[in-house]
Design a protein around this motif. Structure first.
Motif, PDB file in Angstrom:
ATOM      1  N   GLY A 296       0.933  -1.218   0.090  1.00 19.32           N
ATOM      2  CA  GLY A 296       0.084  -0.132   0.059  1.00 19.32           C
ATOM      3  C   GLY A 296       0.833   1.243   0.089  1.00 19.32           C
ATOM      4  N   GLY A 297       1.986   1.282   0.805  1.00 24.12           N
ATOM      5  CA  GLY A 297       2.862   2.334   0.687  1.00 24.12           C
ATOM      6  C   GLY A 297       3.447   2.594  -0.468  1.00 24.12           C
ATOM      7  N   ILE A 298       4.115   1.627  -1.275  1.00 17.79           N
ATOM      8  CA  ILE A 298       4.492   1.601  -2.695  1.00 17.79           C
ATOM      9  C   ILE A 298       3.679   2.404  -3.406  1.00 17.79           C
ATOM     10  N   GLN A 299       2.213   1.990  -3.443  1.00 21.74           N
ATOM     11  CA  GLN A 299       1.255   2.277  -4.266  1.00 21.74           C
ATOM     12  C   GLN A 299       0.873   3.526  -3.987  1.00 21.74           C
ATOM     13  N   ASP A 300       0.917   4.132  -2.798  1.00 21.85           N
ATOM     14  CA  ASP A 300       0.770   5.528  -2.214  1.00 21.85           C
ATOM     15  C   ASP A 300       1.937   6.216  -3.263  1.00 21.85           C
ATOM     16  N   ALA A 301       3.052   5.865  -3.010  1.00 18.58           N
ATOM     17  CA  ALA A 301       4.282   6.649  -3.667  1.00 18.58           C
ATOM     18  C   ALA A 301       4.102   7.083  -4.929  1.00 18.58           C
ATOM     19  N   VAL A 302       3.796   5.876  -5.682  1.00 19.63           N
ATOM     20  CA  VAL A 302       3.678   6.209  -7.273  1.00 19.63           C
ATOM     21  C   VAL A 302       2.533   7.250  -7.521  1.00 19.63           C
ATOM     22  N   ASN A 303       1.413   6.954  -6.913  1.00 21.71           N
ATOM     23  CA  ASN A 303       0.064   7.464  -7.044  1.00 21.71           C
ATOM     24  C   ASN A 303       0.360   8.991  -6.667  1.00 21.71           C
ATOM     25  N   LEU A 304       0.985   9.436  -5.601  1.00 21.76           N
ATOM     26  CA  LEU A 304       1.520  10.762  -5.251  1.00 21.76           C
ATOM     27  C   LEU A 304       2.464  11.228  -6.241  1.00 21.76           C
ATOM     28  N   GLY A 305       3.564  10.350  -6.664  1.00 20.19           N
ATOM     29  CA  GLY A 305       4.562  10.883  -7.561  1.00 20.19           C
ATOM     30  C   GLY A 305       3.896  11.669  -8.703  1.00 20.19           C
ATOM     31  N   GLU A 306       2.964  10.924  -9.222  1.00 16.59           N
ATOM     32  CA  GLU A 306       2.548  11.142 -10.714  1.00 16.59           C
ATOM     33  C   GLU A 306       1.666  12.326 -10.468  1.00 16.59           C
ATOM     34  N   LYS A 307       0.646  12.645  -9.427  1.00 16.74           N
ATOM     35  CA  LYS A 307      -0.158  13.608  -9.105  1.00 16.74           C
ATOM     36  C   LYS A 307       0.476  14.723  -9.110  1.00 16.74           C
ATOM     37  N   LEU A 308       1.736  14.715  -7.897  1.00 24.10           N
ATOM     38  CA  LEU A 308       2.246  15.954  -7.691  1.00 24.10           C
ATOM     39  C   LEU A 308       3.089  16.401  -8.621  1.00 24.10           C
ATOM     40  N   ALA A 309       3.531  15.817  -9.405  1.00 23.01           N
ATOM     41  CA  ALA A 309       4.415  16.060 -10.648  1.00 23.01           C
ATOM     42  C   ALA A 309       3.429  17.174 -11.679  1.00 23.01           C
ATOM     43  N   ARG A 310       2.361  16.451 -11.778  1.00 20.59           N
ATOM     44  CA  ARG A 310       1.541  17.188 -12.607  1.00 20.59           C
ATOM     45  C   ARG A 310       1.236  18.595 -11.902  1.00 20.59           C
ATOM     46  N   VAL A 311       0.940  18.748 -10.581  1.00 22.94           N
ATOM     47  CA  VAL A 311       0.573  20.084  -9.943  1.00 22.94           C
ATOM     48  C   VAL A 311       1.738  20.670 -10.085  1.00 22.94           C
ATOM     49  N   TRP A 312       2.994  20.260 -10.146  1.00 21.79           N
ATOM     50  CA  TRP A 312       4.301  20.999  -9.898  1.00 21.79           C
ATOM     51  C   TRP A 312       4.295  21.898 -11.100  1.00 21.79           C
ATOM     52  N   HIS A 313       3.874  21.105 -12.334  1.00 25.82           N
ATOM     53  CA  HIS A 313       4.043  21.444 -13.835  1.00 25.82           C
ATOM     54  C   HIS A 313       2.758  22.405 -14.127  1.00 25.82           C
ATOM     55  N   GLY A 314       1.995  22.710 -13.252  1.00 28.15           N
ATOM     56  CA  GLY A 314       0.993  23.799 -13.566  1.00 28.15           C
ATOM     57  C   GLY A 314      -0.327  23.042 -13.412  1.00 28.15           C
ATOM     58  N   ALA A 315      -0.666  21.860 -13.279  1.00 26.86           N
ATOM     59  CA  ALA A 315      -1.973  21.440 -13.076  1.00 26.86           C
ATOM     60  C   ALA A 315      -2.754  21.783 -11.810  1.00 26.86           C
ATOM     61  N   SER A 316      -4.052  21.813 -11.505  1.00 27.15           N
ATOM     62  CA  SER A 316      -4.710  22.145 -10.420  1.00 27.15           C
ATOM     63  C   SER A 316      -4.375  21.193  -9.210  1.00 27.15           C
ATOM     64  N   ASP A 317      -4.147  21.972  -8.119  1.00 26.63           N
ATOM     65  CA  ASP A 317      -3.741  20.964  -6.801  1.00 26.63           C
ATOM     66  C   ASP A 317      -4.749  20.103  -6.388  1.00 26.63           C
ATOM     67  N   ALA A 318      -6.096  20.518  -7.106  1.00 34.33           N
ATOM     68  CA  ALA A 318      -7.228  19.423  -6.691  1.00 34.33           C
ATOM     69  C   ALA A 318      -6.689  17.951  -7.017  1.00 34.33           C
ATOM     70  N   LEU A 319      -5.897  17.717  -7.576  1.00 35.49           N
ATOM     71  CA  LEU A 319      -5.305  16.483  -7.930  1.00 35.49           C
ATOM     72  C   LEU A 319      -4.804  15.834  -6.662  1.00 35.49           C
ATOM     73  N   LEU A 320      -4.178  16.662  -5.848  1.00 42.34           N
ATOM     74  CA  LEU A 320      -3.867  16.157  -4.449  1.00 42.34           C
ATOM     75  C   LEU A 320      -4.987  15.930  -3.596  1.00 42.34           C
ATOM     76  N   ASP A 321      -6.253  16.553  -3.720  1.00 40.32           N
ATOM     77  CA  ASP A 321      -7.140  15.979  -3.042  1.00 40.32           C
ATOM     78  C   ASP A 321      -7.815  14.655  -3.667  1.00 40.32           C
ATOM     79  N   LEU A 322      -7.603  14.382  -4.815  1.00 38.47           N
ATOM     80  CA  LEU A 322      -7.981  13.058  -5.467  1.00 38.47           C
ATOM     81  C   LEU A 322      -6.987  11.952  -5.080  1.00 38.47           C
ATOM     82  N   TYR A 323      -5.748  12.428  -4.659  1.00 38.74           N
ATOM     83  CA  TYR A 323      -4.915  11.547  -4.091  1.00 38.74           C
ATOM     84  C   TYR A 323      -5.382  11.104  -2.852  1.00 38.74           C
TER      85      TYR A 323
END
Length: 405
Positions: A308-335
């Protein structure tokens, strides 16, 4: 790395390192702060399920993890009082669902070592050992982190702070995020031995033993190489002290009581663990994010905690990178929605059920549990459905369809 736009990760275990690798590969500057002076050779988690192997495959890590561990396509359930093999499940039944129809038994510190090697080649990543996060202040546009280092306290700034710093997470506590749940009354005792349970007893590399008095998990890891080690996990009495439980007399008597044999056992490791079932109230609070044991802990029956922890890490890494590059930080709520939902509805429920199945004391309940396992294993369709759940594939595929409310 002085970039104040970086992501700071507290915790250099497999979860923190994999999150860092996922971010760095997407061009996000990331700093991992690890309080120990090197990776810790923690002998606890080892089972890596197909759902996690899929993610490791996407990161180009699965082959190395597989080479460092043992492939285990089969797992078994046994009735300890009768010695009967109740059910056997073969991941070959899900070969049409995944490229990884097996479990890999790879100790978590080996996985961390593999990821660290790859991170060291990433220009956007740095890993700092002997750096202990002691406090932080979250602002609207940044997080300021105070870190204890060999040269005294240092300040780090970043856009986000990820707490991947374990069950006693400084980040979670500093954010005042509740850690709801409970602690099991009994500790779990882990004993490792080179005795070959496959050759001498016919046990698979992952074997679970139901017993109303003393259940057991018995599984094999590669350790430092052939012949490998077998780990046994037992419940203990809350009435006994740690010293009593770990004494030579007690550990040898426990193994002989469960697996009688001529001569004694060579015991390589012995450890006691306090076991919890807890989930953070939220995995996201503004610029603070949680992953792995910092976000959720559970008993190890079924091997779902680290997965579960590794799956968290990959899910968060993908979403956080998109936010860092300009996407809405609502993606982090989806995480938070996706990973917390899976943790509460599947991992917590499944691991508690796994424990209750093995320790059931009522004769009728025990018979019903074992009869159900026999029925499922005997029917290929039911067995496949069971494996899709046990492998975490079903839950992760449903999670992918989960959208923010």
């Amino acid at each position: 790395m002085s970039d104040k736009n970086r992501v700071i990760i507290s915790g250099g275990g497999p979860v923190g390192l994999i999150c860092a690798l996922s971010l760095a590969r997407r061009g996000v500057p990331v700093t991992v702060l690890e309080r120990f002076s090197s990776l810790q050779e923690d002998p606890r988690a080892a089972t890596t399920h197909p759902a996690t192997l899929e993610l490791l495959g996407e990161l180009g890590l699965e082959e190395e993890v597989r080479a460092a561990g043992l492939v285990s396509p089969i797992f078994q359930f046994w009735d300890r009082p009768s010695g009967e093999l109740v059910a056997e499940f073969d991941h070959a039944l899900i070969a049409d669902e995944t490229a990884y129809p097996y479990v890999v038994q790879c100790e978590q510190f080996k996985t961390a070592q593999i990821v660290l090697k790859h991170l060291q080649d990433e220009p956007f990543a740095e890993v700092l050992f002997d750096h202990d996060v002691v406090s932080f202040v979250a602002h609207d546009d940044r997080v300021e982190v105070t870190v204890k280092t060999p040269d005294g306290q240092r300040q780090f700034e970043g856009r986000y702070l990820v707490g991947a710093d374990g069950g006693r997470s400084t980040v979670r506590k500093g954010a005042n995020i509740e850690f709801d749940g409970f602690t099991w009354a009994e500790q779990f005792l882990v004993l490792s031995t080179p005795f070959d349970f496959a050759a001498n007893r016919g046990y698979s590399f992952r074997s679970y033993f139901a017993d109303p008095d003393e259940w057991c998990n018995c599984f094999k890891v590669a350790a430092d190489g052939p012949p490998g080690l077998w780990r046994t996990v037992f419940p203990t009495s809350p009435d006994q002290t740690d010293a009593e439980l770990l004494s030579d007399e007690a550990v040898h008597a426990r193994l002989q009581r469960f697996f009688p044999k001529d001569g004694g056992y060579e015991i390589v490791h012995r450890n006691l663990y306090r076991v919890h079932q807890r989930v953070a109230k939220t995995f996201r609070q503004g610029r603070i994010l949680l992953a792995g044991d910092a976000a959720h802990v559970n008993n190890p029956i079924g091997g779902m905690g680290l997965n579960g922890g590794i799956q968290d890490a990959v899910n968060l890494g993908e979403k956080l990178a998109r936010v860092w590059h300009g996407a809405s930080d609502a993606l982090l709520d989806l995480y938070d929605l996706q990973r917390r939902s899976l943790t509460v509805e599947f991992v917590q429920a499944q691991t508690i059920q796994n424990k209750k199945r093995l320790e059931a004391k009522d004769p009728e309940a025990r018979k019903a549990n074992l009869d159900e396992l026999r029925r499922i294993a005997a029917d290929p369709v039911s067995a496949k459905d069971y494996l899709m759940r046990a492998s975490m594939l079903e839950a992760n595929r449903k999670l992918a369809d989960l959208q923010a409310a």
